[in-house]
Design a protein around this motif. Structure first.
Motif, PDB file in Angstrom:
ATOM      1  N   UNK A   1     -24.032 -46.299 -22.379  1.00 53.30           N
ATOM      2  CA  UNK A   1     -24.722 -45.488 -20.756  1.00 53.30           C
ATOM      3  C   UNK A   1     -25.330 -45.835 -20.823  1.00 53.30           C
ATOM      4  N   UNK A   2     -25.085 -46.094 -19.074  1.00 54.15           N
ATOM      5  CA  UNK A   2     -25.740 -47.496 -17.873  1.00 54.15           C
ATOM      6  C   UNK A   2     -26.029 -46.325 -16.062  1.00 54.15           C
ATOM      7  N   UNK A   3     -27.321 -46.299 -16.137  1.00 54.79           N
ATOM      8  CA  UNK A   3     -26.985 -45.999 -15.061  1.00 54.79           C
ATOM      9  C   UNK A   3     -26.664 -46.601 -13.500  1.00 54.79           C
ATOM     10  N   UNK A   4     -26.055 -46.362 -12.800  1.00 54.99           N
ATOM     11  CA  UNK A   4     -25.262 -46.647 -11.571  1.00 54.99           C
ATOM     12  C   UNK A   4     -26.971 -47.804 -11.126  1.00 54.99           C
ATOM     13  N   UNK A   5     -28.178 -47.553 -10.637  1.00 49.04           N
ATOM     14  CA  UNK A   5     -28.422 -48.362 -10.781  1.00 49.04           C
ATOM     15  C   UNK A   5     -29.686 -49.565 -11.115  1.00 49.04           C
ATOM     16  N   UNK A   6     -28.734 -49.460 -12.055  1.00 46.82           N
ATOM     17  CA  UNK A   6     -29.370 -50.881 -13.465  1.00 46.82           C
ATOM     18  C   UNK A   6     -28.249 -52.022 -13.415  1.00 46.82           C
ATOM     19  N   UNK A   7     -28.842 -52.921 -13.987  1.00 48.77           N
ATOM     20  CA  UNK A   7     -27.665 -54.155 -13.221  1.00 48.77           C
ATOM     21  C   UNK A   7     -28.450 -54.663 -15.420  1.00 48.77           C
ATOM     22  N   UNK A   8     -27.105 -55.485 -15.208  1.00 50.94           N
ATOM     23  CA  UNK A   8     -27.134 -56.638 -17.028  1.00 50.94           C
ATOM     24  C   UNK A   8     -27.852 -57.755 -16.651  1.00 50.94           C
ATOM     25  N   UNK A   9     -28.635 -57.927 -17.052  1.00 49.27           N
ATOM     26  CA  UNK A   9     -29.415 -59.638 -16.530  1.00 49.27           C
ATOM     27  C   UNK A   9     -28.752 -60.580 -17.775  1.00 49.27           C
ATOM     28  N   UNK A  10     -28.093 -60.223 -18.244  1.00 49.41           N
ATOM     29  CA  UNK A  10     -27.651 -61.025 -19.445  1.00 49.41           C
ATOM     30  C   UNK A  10     -26.329 -60.346 -20.939  1.00 49.41           C
TER      31      UNK A  10
END
Length: 311
Positions: free
Chosen positions: A86-95
């Motif tokens: 579950x991931x918020x739309x204002x989040x992004x993966x850094x690795x």
């Protein structure tokens, strides 16, 4: 192995959803089986942007704002992966956070849910990514200012994971709903998110239900996610009301559900007295604040304290 379903709930997220989806394409690797975007009745270009620029994404139009928990549950019911992220739309993966979280979960059969190290745009840790459940003691420390004065103190700062411990994988009481990873089987076993709960309590409640199965929640600092934080909430015309939900209603619900009515009442009393103290302090400080930016900050803090007092 492509066995992870990434679930993202959007509401007027056109300004951030592209960066989120692009980060998954860059860092998701072979772990991602599918990406499901459950849109809660956006009135901006969110759905059009996703449909036109990310055709590989499964777009579920809720038709109305059903809330974060219910939209996640409906998306999870259609997911085909063995694991859910579950991931918020204002989040992004850094690795390669997804693979790291999955591997951590697989390695420990007692681990029920895991979450990454979450940072803001400046690279500072977002302390809610690994925190304790609410307590009356920690609430007192907060409103006395002790938590702010001594953020790394093992007692006064105990509401959040000590900075020195953020370098290793470990058990924590509660993770952030901005980025949560767990197996589909366990999500179904605990009944998913409780869609009758208000915002900002659903992740805390899910962690509580996972703990009740005898499994624990784990913080995995090797997995990194940047979270812009509250972008949709800021756009809401009831932003102050949402603040009251986060700092008032959510912990109150925790005390009422997992502690007792008396504990919930004591929390309300502490919160009321704490915000009365802050209002008095800000009122005394305002005439002495000659710098415009300082006065603006005091007015904002006064408004927040008054909002909490009204709650």
């Amino acid at each position: 192995m492509s066995d992870v379903s990434v679930i993202i709930v959007t509401w007027n997220s056109a300004g951030c959803i592209a960066a989120c989806l692009e980060s998954i394409a860059q860092h998701g690797g072979d772990s991602v089986r599918e990406i499901i975007v459950a849109d809660n009745g956006s009135t901006d270009e969110t759905r059009t942007l996703v449909a036109e620029h990310f055709p590989q994404v499964r777009l579920l139009a809720m038709g109305a704002n059903l809330g974060f928990p219910k939209a996640n549950n409906l998306a999870a019911a259609q997911a085909t992966g063995d694991y859910l992220f579950f991931l918020n739309p204002d989040a992004r993966l850094e690795n390669e956070a997804i693979a790291l979280l999955r591997d951590r979960l697989i390695q420990d059969e007692n681990l029920g849910m895991t979450g990454p190290c979450i940072r803001d745009e400046e690279g500072h840790s977002v302390v809610v990514d690994a925190r304790a459940f609410p307590s009356l003691r920690n609430t007192c420390f907060r409103y006395l200012g002790l938590r702010t004065l001594f953020p790394g103190h093992p007692v006064f700062g105990a509401a959040y994971l000590h900075p020195a411990k953020r370098v290793s994988s470990q058990e924590v009481a509660c993770l952030s709903g901005a980025a949560l990873f767990m197996s589909t089987a366990l999500f179904q076993e605990v009944g998913g998110f409780d869609d009758e709960l208000p915002m900002y309590f659903e992740d805390m409640d899910l962690c509580g239900k996972v703990n009740a199965t005898g499994r624990y929640c784990g913080y995995e600092p090797a997995a990194r996610v940047t979270h812009l934080g509250g972008k949709s909430a800021v756009l809401s015309p009831i932003a102050r009301f949402l603040l009251a939900l986060e700092d008032g209603q959510a912990p109150w619900m925790y005390f009422r559900r997992y502690r007792s009515l008396r504990a919930a009442q004591m929390f309300t009393l502490i919160l009321a007295l704490g915000n009365l103290f802050r209002i008095a302090l800000y009122t005394l400080a305002l005439p002495l604040a000659l710098i415009p930016n300082v006065r603006k900050q005091l007015f904002t803090r006064f408004d927040i304290a008054f909002t909490m007092l009204r709650w």
